[in-house]
Design a protein around this motif. Structure first.
Motif, PDB file in Angstrom:
ATOM      1  N   ALA A  87       0.845  -1.196   0.000  1.00  0.00           N
ATOM      2  CA  ALA A  87       0.000   0.000   0.000  1.00  0.00           C
ATOM      3  C   ALA A  87       0.877   1.242   0.000  1.00  0.00           C
ATOM      4  O   ALA A  87       1.691   1.445   0.899  1.00  0.00           O
ATOM      5  CB  ALA A  87      -0.916  -0.009   1.212  1.00  0.00           C
ATOM      6  N   THR A  88       0.767   2.062  -1.028  1.00  0.00           N
ATOM      7  CA  THR A  88       1.493   3.325  -1.113  1.00  0.00           C
ATOM      8  C   THR A  88       0.511   4.424  -1.513  1.00  0.00           C
ATOM      9  O   THR A  88      -0.606   4.147  -1.948  1.00  0.00           O
ATOM     10  CB  THR A  88       2.628   3.270  -2.154  1.00  0.00           C
ATOM     11  N   ALA A  89       0.952   5.644  -1.376  1.00  0.00           N
ATOM     12  CA  ALA A  89       0.126   6.776  -1.791  1.00  0.00           C
ATOM     13  C   ALA A  89       0.390   7.150  -3.244  1.00  0.00           C
ATOM     14  O   ALA A  89      -0.278   8.023  -3.800  1.00  0.00           O
ATOM     15  CB  ALA A  89       0.399   7.974  -0.884  1.00  0.00           C
ATOM     16  N   ASP A  90       1.373   6.492  -3.887  1.00  0.00           N
ATOM     17  CA  ASP A  90       1.783   6.834  -5.247  1.00  0.00           C
ATOM     18  C   ASP A  90       1.158   5.854  -6.231  1.00  0.00           C
ATOM     19  O   ASP A  90       1.560   4.692  -6.298  1.00  0.00           O
ATOM     20  CB  ASP A  90       3.309   6.809  -5.352  1.00  0.00           C
ATOM     21  N   TRP A  91       0.196   6.305  -6.999  1.00  0.00           N
ATOM     22  CA  TRP A  91      -0.473   5.427  -7.949  1.00  0.00           C
ATOM     23  C   TRP A  91       0.492   4.912  -9.018  1.00  0.00           C
ATOM     24  O   TRP A  91       0.367   3.794  -9.496  1.00  0.00           O
ATOM     25  CB  TRP A  91      -1.650   6.156  -8.608  1.00  0.00           C
ATOM     26  N   GLN A  97       4.250  -1.524 -10.885  1.00  0.00           N
ATOM     27  CA  GLN A  97       4.583  -2.851 -10.390  1.00  0.00           C
ATOM     28  C   GLN A  97       3.598  -3.892 -10.914  1.00  0.00           C
ATOM     29  O   GLN A  97       3.989  -4.982 -11.336  1.00  0.00           O
ATOM     30  CB  GLN A  97       4.600  -2.873  -8.864  1.00  0.00           C
ATOM     31  N   LEU A  98       2.314  -3.565 -10.891  1.00  0.00           N
ATOM     32  CA  LEU A  98       1.311  -4.500 -11.390  1.00  0.00           C
ATOM     33  C   LEU A  98       1.496  -4.749 -12.885  1.00  0.00           C
ATOM     34  O   LEU A  98       1.379  -5.887 -13.359  1.00  0.00           O
ATOM     35  CB  LEU A  98      -0.088  -3.960 -11.108  1.00  0.00           C
ATOM     36  N   ALA A  99       1.785  -3.701 -13.650  1.00  0.00           N
ATOM     37  CA  ALA A  99       1.984  -3.843 -15.084  1.00  0.00           C
ATOM     38  C   ALA A  99       3.211  -4.698 -15.380  1.00  0.00           C
ATOM     39  O   ALA A  99       3.194  -5.553 -16.276  1.00  0.00           O
ATOM     40  CB  ALA A  99       2.132  -2.468 -15.731  1.00  0.00           C
ATOM     41  N   THR A 100       4.270  -4.493 -14.627  1.00  0.00           N
ATOM     42  CA  THR A 100       5.508  -5.249 -14.838  1.00  0.00           C
ATOM     43  C   THR A 100       5.300  -6.727 -14.533  1.00  0.00           C
ATOM     44  O   THR A 100       5.750  -7.608 -15.290  1.00  0.00           O
ATOM     45  CB  THR A 100       6.634  -4.675 -13.960  1.00  0.00           C
TER      46      THR A 100
END
Length: 241
Positions: A87-91, A97-100
């Motif tokens: 969980a981060t505040a940076d979309w 990360q999800l795309a990679t």
């Protein structure tokens, strides 16, 4: 009529007491993924899977009614390989990360991309991945009507990139050459062709710009830059809003 999803079907079609011993859905699904990775989607069959498990084909049918159900289970299984971002505040960090990892999944399992458009993708792992994507994109604070467009722009790009990358590595494996040797041989044939001489000259600077990079390095650089462009476009839309 849409084919019934295995996730909507009755999971207890058979009486547990009469099921063949030594088998269960997780074991069958794991063997299916292993077989698909090794031999590909075209060669996969229930009979081949049964031989891999050292059982009869009818034993497998105690757990799934069709090959489609089994492939749907296998597809959901590999979606479980995508680690959820912290969980981060940076979309941008979360989406990147999800795309990679989605690209990694598609390259690691070339059979997954053709199955992705065949089924409803409502298994637990698929839904977890979809939820993580949606939550990451929602952090842009774009209006709801724009969220699905962002998801389409980023993850359909990844789907296409990863699918083509998987095809390339499958071609090199079939040729018996390494990816770099296959690329060099293809480039030599391209440059030597009189029919393609004009295009070879027009793209000479693009080829030279890649230098002595390996295929993996080229793919990574192209993917990273293309993803940067997409994320910058999302940011520009956020600024406009």
């Amino acid at each position: 009529m849409t084919r019934q999803s295995v996730w909507l079907a009755d999971k207890e079609r058979r009486r547990r007491s009469t099921q063949p011993t030594g088998l269960d859905r997780p074991r069958i699904t794991t063997a299916t993924v292993r077989l698909l990775d090794a031999e590909g989607l075209d060669k996969f069959s229930m009979r081949r899977l049964a031989a891999e498990l050292n059982v009869t084909a009818m034993s497998v049918y105690w757990y799934v009614e069709t090959k489609d159900e089994l492939l749907e289970l296998a597809l959901d299984e590999v979606y479980g390989e995508v680690p959820l971002p912290p969980a981060t505040a940076d979309w941008r960090t979360d989406v990147r990360q999800l795309a990679t990892w989605y690209r990694t999944l598609l390259v690691r399992h070339p059979w997954a991309s053709p199955l992705g458009g065949r089924y409803l993708n409502i298994g637990p792992h698929s839904l977890t991945f979809a939820r993580a994507v949606q939550q990451a994109v929602r952090k842009t604070n774009l209006p709801p009507e724009d969220i699905t467009g962002v998801i389409a722009a980023v993850f359909q790009f990844v789907y296409g990139f990863g699918t083509m990358e998987a095809h390339f590595f499958a071609q090199t494996a079939a040729s018996g050459l390494s990816p770099d040797a296959y690329y060099r041989e293809s480039l030599d044939l391209f440059n030597a062709s009189t029919e393609m001489s004009q295009m070879a000259e027009e793209t000479k600077d693009l080829v030279e710009a890649r230098g002595a990079s390996t295929i993996v390095e080229m793919h990574n650089r192209d993917f990273d830059f293309a993803l940067d462009l997409l994320l910058a476009g999302v940011q520009a839309m956020m600024d406009r809003r």
